[in-house]
Design an enzyme around this catalytic site. Sequence first.
Site, PDB file in Angstrom:
ATOM      1  N   GLY A 274      25.070-100.365  31.467  1.00 48.33           N
ATOM      2  CA  GLY A 274      24.884-101.096  30.142  1.00 48.33           C
ATOM      3  C   GLY A 274      25.246-101.940  30.928  1.00 48.33           C
ATOM      4  O   GLY A 274      24.353-103.206  30.913  1.00 48.33           O
TER       5      GLY A 274
ATOM      6  N   ASP B 247      34.394 -93.317  31.584  1.00 49.10           N
ATOM      7  CA  ASP B 247      33.322 -92.295  31.359  1.00 49.10           C
ATOM      8  C   ASP B 247      33.148 -91.424  32.574  1.00 49.10           C
ATOM      9  O   ASP B 247      33.080 -90.160  32.433  1.00 49.10           O
ATOM     10  CB  ASP B 247      32.255 -92.422  30.425  1.00 49.10           C
ATOM     11  CG  ASP B 247      32.467 -93.355  29.037  1.00 49.10           C
ATOM     12  OD1 ASP B 247      33.574 -92.772  28.465  1.00 49.10           O
ATOM     13  OD2 ASP B 247      31.752 -94.014  28.990  1.00 49.10           O
TER      14      ASP B 247
ATOM     15  N   GLY C 255      29.475-100.473  33.515  1.00 51.44           N
ATOM     16  CA  GLY C 255      29.045 -99.330  33.585  1.00 51.44           C
ATOM     17  C   GLY C 255      27.269 -98.998  33.884  1.00 51.44           C
ATOM     18  O   GLY C 255      27.324-100.428  33.592  1.00 51.44           O
TER      19      GLY C 255
ATOM     20  N   ILE D 244      43.923 -94.521  23.325  1.00 46.56           N
ATOM     21  CA  ILE D 244      45.268 -94.546  25.020  1.00 46.56           C
ATOM     22  C   ILE D 244      44.521 -94.144  25.866  1.00 46.56           C
ATOM     23  O   ILE D 244      45.419 -94.760  27.088  1.00 46.56           O
ATOM     24  CB  ILE D 244      45.995 -93.667  23.784  1.00 46.56           C
ATOM     25  CG1 ILE D 244      47.924 -92.844  24.005  1.00 46.56           C
ATOM     26  CG2 ILE D 244      46.063 -92.401  23.867  1.00 46.56           C
ATOM     27  CD1 ILE D 244      48.939 -92.716  23.277  1.00 46.56           C
TER      28      ILE D 244
HETATM   29  O1  F6P Z   1      32.432 -96.250  27.970  1.00 41.78           O
HETATM   30  C1  F6P Z   1      34.035 -96.411  27.808  1.00 41.78           C
HETATM   31  C2  F6P Z   1      34.835 -95.839  26.185  1.00 41.78           C
HETATM   32  O2  F6P Z   1      35.735 -95.776  26.315  1.00 41.78           O
HETATM   33  C3  F6P Z   1      33.687 -94.322  25.894  1.00 41.78           C
HETATM   34  O3  F6P Z   1      34.418 -93.710  26.239  1.00 41.78           O
HETATM   35  C4  F6P Z   1      33.911 -94.533  24.267  1.00 41.78           C
HETATM   36  O4  F6P Z   1      33.050 -93.689  24.059  1.00 41.78           O
HETATM   37  C5  F6P Z   1      33.034 -95.760  23.879  1.00 41.78           C
HETATM   38  O5  F6P Z   1      33.217 -96.619  24.983  1.00 41.78           O
HETATM   39  C6  F6P Z   1      34.085 -97.014  22.928  1.00 41.78           C
HETATM   40  O6  F6P Z   1      33.392 -98.401  22.924  1.00 41.78           O
HETATM   41  P1  F6P Z   1      33.727 -98.770  21.682  1.00 41.78           P
HETATM   42  O7  F6P Z   1      35.291 -99.430  22.144  1.00 41.78           O
HETATM   43  O8  F6P Z   1      32.786-100.180  21.686  1.00 41.78           O
HETATM   44  O9  F6P Z   1      33.556 -98.331  20.743  1.00 41.78           O
END
Ligand code: F6P
Length: 308
Positions: free
Chosen positions: A89, A114, A87, A239
Site C-alpha cells: 500500500g 507480512d 508494505g 503482540i
Molecule cells: O499488514 C500488517 C498487519 O499487521 C497484518 O498482518 C494485519 O492483518 C493488519 O496489519 C492489521 O492491520 P490493522 O491494525 O490496521 O487492522
Amino acid sequence: MNACIRAVVRIGCKQGFQVFGIVGGYQGILDEAYVSLDARSVANIIHRGGTILTTGRSEEFKTKAGLEEAAENLEKKGINALIAVGGDGTMKGLYELGKRWKDGLLIGVPGTIDNDVFGTDHSIGFDTAVNNALVAIDKIRDTAEAFSRVFLIEVMGRHSGAIAAHVGIASGAAAIIIPETPTDLDEIAQIIIDERRKGKMSSIIIVAEGDEAGDATAIASKLTDKVDEGCRVSVLGYIQRGGNPTHCDRILATRLGAHAIDCILEGKTGIMVGESGRDLVEIPFEDTWKKKKHLEKWMLERITDLSS
Ligand code: F6P
C-alpha cells in the site's frame, strides 16, 4: 522502522541533507506535520519497536485531491526527496504521488510483518514478528503437552502465510494452514489422529489469519467434530507487531535506510530498495505489488514430513 529512520537521518545529515520526519504517515503530508531531525534526535531508538514518527492508514491521501494536495505541500516545503517505509500500500502511494510530484525523488523501503512485498527476501518487522510469535507458542506448548491438548494458534499476515509458514517450521508444529495452499480439514484431522496413534498426545497447528477455511476459531470448531476432542484456540494478535526488534531487523532496516540515501544521492527515483540473498536490489514500484512473492516451497513441502 526506528532503525531505518535512524540510518536515513544519520547518513542523510552526513551527506549534507536537511532531514524532516513526517508525522503520522501519508496523512502527515496533508497535515503538514513535519519535524526537523538531526543525528542527536534519533539517539536511543534503534532498540525500540514501532516508529517514533507514528503512522496510520490515510484514506484521504489515496484520493485524487489528496494526492494533488500532498504533492503541492511537499513542493511548498521545498522537499526534494521522500523515503517511505511500508508494505505494498505504501509503494502504491509513492507510485501515485510520483505522477503528481514531478520534481521529487521517491524511494520505498519494505516494512511489513507480512513479508509479502515482491522484490525483497525480507521486509522490516517480519523477523521480529516471527520471533515474538515463537516466544508465545513455546509457552503455549507447555499447556498443550501437560494437558494433552490440540491447539490452533492464529498468527497475523493478512493475505500472506509467510509468518505462519516460518513460525510453523520453527515451532515444530504438526501442520500449517495458510491461504497459499488449499486447506483440507480432513487431512489436518488425520494428522492429529495419526499423532495420537503414534503416542504424541499434544498437537500445535498454526493458522494464518487470512486462510480461506476461516479463522482459528471457526477451524477449531470444525476440527473438534472430526477428531472427537476439543481444540483450543490462541489468537496471538498484535503482540506479534511490537517489542524490541531482533538483530536481523535492526541490520536490515539500517542497511536499507542507508541505501535509500545512496539512491537519492545518485538521483534515483520510483524504486523500492530491498535485499536479495546478500545483495542490495532496487525494484520498480509497480513490480512490488504486481508481481507475486512466493513462499519458500520447501517449507510447504516439508511441514507434513516433519510432523511425527
Ligand atoms: O499488514 C500488517 C498487519 O499487521 C497484518 O498482518 C494485519 O492483518 C493488519 O496489519 C492489521 O492491520 P490493522 O491494525 O490496521 O487492522
